[in-house]
Design an enzyme around this catalytic site. Structure first.
Site, PDB file in Angstrom:
ATOM      1  N   ASP A  10       0.816  -1.210   0.000  1.00 44.02           N
ATOM      2  CA  ASP A  10       0.000   0.000   0.000  1.00 44.02           C
ATOM      3  C   ASP A  10       0.855   1.268   0.000  1.00 44.02           C
ATOM      4  O   ASP A  10       2.026   1.237   0.363  1.00 44.02           O
ATOM      5  CB  ASP A  10      -0.891   0.032   1.241  1.00 44.02           C
ATOM      6  N   HIS A 150       3.606  -2.350   3.238  1.00 41.35           N
ATOM      7  CA  HIS A 150       3.612  -0.959   2.786  1.00 41.35           C
ATOM      8  C   HIS A 150       4.922  -0.638   2.085  1.00 41.35           C
ATOM      9  O   HIS A 150       5.993  -1.043   2.551  1.00 41.35           O
ATOM     10  CB  HIS A 150       3.390  -0.019   3.973  1.00 41.35           C
TER      11      HIS A 150
END
Length: 187
Positions: A10, A150
């Site tokens: 992400d 992430h």
């Protein structure tokens, strides 16, 4: 055991991490699903294009990464539509920031042709987990599951080669997310 898991990243693209992330994945013959923030994708289109050219899949992670549960329906739609227009290629997958969603947000996304995708295992890299903790979280993955990572976390990049080695040793391969089920399948 043989199966597939989905590695998801992400909050990119990011000039300090996206190219290195894609390089590690490519060198391992692996692919992942990236959920970029729309405004980052607009700022760094070459990074996103490079990731796509390397075989990475791309989903929608909203324009500005808000908690969607605090927005009006028109604002939720705007966050998703604006990101779709920047991403091009009409992504089918959508991940709500922070995993916060409601049936109404789910329905808004569905009306835009997006399938909401969450995760089975959270690496907690966003909370400062170290590389060893991230590797340990990924070691819990089983066939069909989705791992939350992430792009901007240095420990994630450090952990990634070990995650890929562990998956290979357990007969699991990085795959794509099936839009019908939200589960990892062959890419």
């Amino acid at each position: 055991m043989t199966g597939y898991v989905a590695l998801t990243f992400d909050d990119g693209p990011d000039p300090g991490s996206t190219a290195a992330l894609v390089s590690v994945l490519r060198n391992a013959g692996a692919r992942a699903t990236l959920f970029p923030i729309g405004r980052n994708a607009r700022t760094y289109p070459r990074l996103l294009r490079s990731a796509r050219n390397a075989g990475m899949w791309v989903g929608n992670h909203t324009w500005s990464h808000p908690n969607l549960t605090r927005l009006t329906p028109p604002r939720v739609r705007a966050e998703l539509r604006r990101t779709q227009s920047v991403l091009g290629g009409t992504p089918r997958l959508f991940r709500p920031p922070y995993g916060r969603t409601t049936p109404e947000i789910h329905d808004i996304a569905a009306r835009l042709g997006l399938i909401e995708v969450l995760w089975d295992i959270d690496s907690r890299d966003w909370a400062g987990a170290g590389a060893d903790e991230i590797v340990a979280a990924a070691a819990r993955l089983t066939d069909g599951q989705v791992l939350l990572l992430h792009e901007r976390c240095p420990a994630t990049l450090a952990a990634l080669p070990r995650i890929l080695d562990d998956l290979r040793a357990r007969g699991l391969r990085p795959g794509r997310i099936c839009p019908d089920t939200g589960r990892a399948i062959a890419g």
